[in-house]
Design an enzyme around this catalytic site. Structure first.
Site, mmCIF file in Angstrom:
data_model
loop_
_atom_site.group_PDB
_atom_site.id
_atom_site.type_symbol
_atom_site.label_atom_id
_atom_site.label_comp_id
_atom_site.label_asym_id
_atom_site.label_seq_id
_atom_site.Cartn_x
_atom_site.Cartn_y
_atom_site.Cartn_z
ATOM 1 C CB CYS A 173 -0.881 -0.015 1.242
ATOM 2 S SG CYS A 173 -1.713 1.547 1.560
ATOM 3 C CG HIS A 196 -10.356 4.763 -0.821
ATOM 4 N ND1 HIS A 196 -9.131 5.162 -1.317
ATOM 5 C CD2 HIS A 196 -10.062 4.003 0.264
ATOM 6 C CE1 HIS A 196 -8.164 4.679 -0.556
ATOM 7 N NE2 HIS A 196 -8.693 3.961 0.405
ATOM 8 C CB THR A 229 -4.061 4.070 4.702
ATOM 9 O OG1 THR A 229 -4.837 2.905 4.933
ATOM 10 C CG2 THR A 229 -2.990 3.773 3.696
ATOM 11 C CB CYS A 265 -5.063 6.306 -3.429
ATOM 12 S SG CYS A 265 -3.870 5.019 -3.349
ATOM 13 C CB CYS A 298 -3.337 -0.170 -5.032
ATOM 14 S SG CYS A 298 -4.529 -0.721 -3.783
ATOM 15 C CD GLU A 319 -3.115 0.394 7.073
ATOM 16 O OE1 GLU A 319 -2.336 -0.492 7.481
ATOM 17 O OE2 GLU A 319 -3.228 0.685 5.870
ATOM 18 C CE1 TYR A 357 -9.165 0.494 -1.093
ATOM 19 C CE2 TYR A 357 -8.259 -1.677 -0.758
ATOM 20 C CZ TYR A 357 -8.598 -0.450 -0.266
ATOM 21 O OH TYR A 357 -8.350 -0.147 1.052
ATOM 22 C CD GLU A 373 -5.065 -1.004 2.850
ATOM 23 O OE1 GLU A 373 -4.145 -1.465 2.162
ATOM 24 O OE2 GLU A 373 -5.042 0.121 3.354
#
Ligand code: SF4
Ligand code: FE
Length: 488
Positions: free
Chosen positions: A101, A293, A192, A105, A299, A258, A297, A447
């Site tokens: 992560c 968001h 995050t 973003c 990512c 986090e 993802y 996550e």
């Protein structure tokens, strides 16, 4: 500043912050150099560094719609469908470069959601939230800042709304109104990249009703504002980072983090307040942020790329890459990963213009994408562990490999092909362990499940957004229950 920072400049900019961070029960005096935190800082730094590489320039940079200046895409307000598509591709790219992560973003998504809602509130109420927001945005773009987007409140007893919790602070709320601003109290959980951020953007976590209007508040503050405390979350295998540069860490460069962020009576000047008791707009803000968001993802597709590469590599090291079931498992992993990519591209391609000119993803498709993300990485991880074999969890340490006493046995008995050093096999297994069980599994698995909302949150949105009436109408027409205008 007014320029794109590189990794070094980003790191130096963080050194100037005076953050109040706790880890293992102690205050962290030097956040940037802390061995547990530093890999997560490096992952954010990658979003700065790669923006300077010509091959990534088109995805990682763009022009500000405010100033016309070149900016990092992570600070951009999407101005077209093309921007949304590039955002999805940027997410995959960064995930594939860091295998974790990279945290940046969430602030981008918060800013895009706020750009829509501040504009819409001003239209409705004649407020000046959009002007304030744009001033903040310009500050972020000019200084190439990283923002934490803070939405998730601790929420306490899930059966009770904010105002009826035994402890009123379990949802962040306004406790005092002053001439020059407001004072807020509460906390945001699972934040995050919080301690790698210059600014923190706070939004409500759920739809607020009139009786909970003190909880309908959005604002931005410097991350080291007076009264903010960060308590870092633990991760599986996190203390391996304290063992020095051993390959037992799996990913030698990057990680995520986090934190629980506590707001202990924190003052927010009016210029930084973007919503104040306009509870009727909380649904829009929450749903748009969630949609953006959920798109982000993308990512995980990039992390999936690395995991598939690692699975193919261990199959080759083991001499198993030509076995038909191994080939088929690799195909399955790619199929699932590219299916995920379809989702984040689709919600971007079907995006549309919203209030004030900001482009928003297709909300239904963004929710479908995120729902897939709650599942497919688990299956991809399962297949990677299947291919890797049991050694992914029984492998001795690097220290044993190099031990004068037992190193020769580790080398001898964990050798596979003659031309593959045992060390290489151990390194790639550690990377698979890292992504599917270790610190990066936080990002790739749990996550994926809970970030940007747990699976049920997407199912509620899917149920609400599908056009069921239309589906029924056509079905009934085609079998003659009702009359339509079909070609006869
Ligand atoms: Fe970005 Fe993915 Fe990390 Fe969320 S989980 S902040 S979308 S990299
Ligand atoms: Fe996340």
């Amino acid at each position: 500043m007014g320029k794109l920072m590189n990794a070094q400049e980003y790191e130096e900019s963080l050194r100037k912050l005076n953050l109040n961070v706790y880890l293992f029960g102690r205050k962290v005096e030097n956040v940037v150099d802390d061995p547990i935190i530093r890999p997560s800082m490096k992952a954010v730094a990658a979003t700065y560094e790669y923006a300077h590489r010509p091959e990534y320039e088109d995805l990682l940079t763009t022009r500000s719609h405010l100033t016309g200046k070149k900016i990092n895409r992570f600070t951009h307000i999407h101005q077209s469908v093309d921007d949304l598509v590039k955002k999805s591709k940027m997410g995959r790219l960064m995930g594939s470069l860091t295998a974790c992560c990279f945290q940046r973003c969430v602030g981008m998504d918060a800013m895009n959601a706020l750009s829509i809602t501040t504009h819409a509130m001003d239209k409705e109420y004649g407020t000046e939230y959009n002007r304030r927001f744009l001033k903040f945005l310009e500050h972020v773009q000019e200084n190439d800042l990283t923002c934490d987007g803070a939405m998730t409140d601790p929420k306490g007893d899930r059966s009770l709304p904010p105002g009826r919790q035994p402890d009123p602070d379990l949802f962040l709320h306004v406790v005092e109104e002053r001439k020059d601003g407001i004072v807020v109290r509460g906390a945001k959980a699972h934040q995050t990249g919080a301690v790698n951020s210059h600014e923190i953007i706070v939004m409500p976590t759920i739809t607020m009703r009139e009786e909970d209007r003190d909880y309908a508040v959005a604002f931005a503050l410097p991350s080291d504002a007076q009264g903010i405390t960060y308590i870092l979350g633990r991760q599986s295998c996190d203390t391996r980072k304290l063992e020095g540069p051993t390959f037992d860490r799996g990913n030698l460069f990057y990680g995520g983090h986090e934190a629980l962020v506590v707001f202990d009576d924190v003052f927010v000047p009016w210029e930084r307040v973007f919503m104040y008791k306009e509870y009727a707009f909380t649904t829009q803000l929450v749903e748009n942020f969630a949609a953006y968001h959920r798109q982000s993802y993308a990512c995980k597709v990039g992390v999936g790329d690395v995991l598939i590469g690692a699975a193919q590599t261990i199959a080759e090291y083991n001499g198993a890459e030509r076995a038909s079931h191994v080939k088929d498992k690799i195909i399955e992993m790619n199929h699932l990963n590219e299916t995920l990519f379809c989702g984040c591209l689709a919600c971007a391609s079907e995006g549309h213009r919203e209030s004030g000119g900001t482009f928003l993803v297709d909300v239904l498709l963004a929710n479908v994408h995120k729902q897939n993300i709650t599942r497919f990485p688990y299956e991809i991880a399962r297949l990677a562990q299947d291919i890797a074999g049991g050694l992914v969890v029984t492998c001795p340490s690097e220290a044993d490999l190099n031990s004068p006493e037992v190193g020769k046995w580790v080398k001898k008995y964990y050798r596979t092909k003659a031309d593959v050093p045992t060390e290489y096999r151990m390194r790639i297994l550690r990377l698979i362990e890292n992504i599917t069980l270790g610190t990066a599994a936080v990002g790739y698995l749990t996550e994926s499940m809970h970030g940007a909302g747990s699976p049920q949150a997407q199912r509620i949105m899917i149920a609400r957004l599908v056009n069921m009436k239309q589906k029924q109408k056509i079905a009934k027409e085609l079998c003659g229950i009702i009359k339509g205008d079909q070609v006869s």
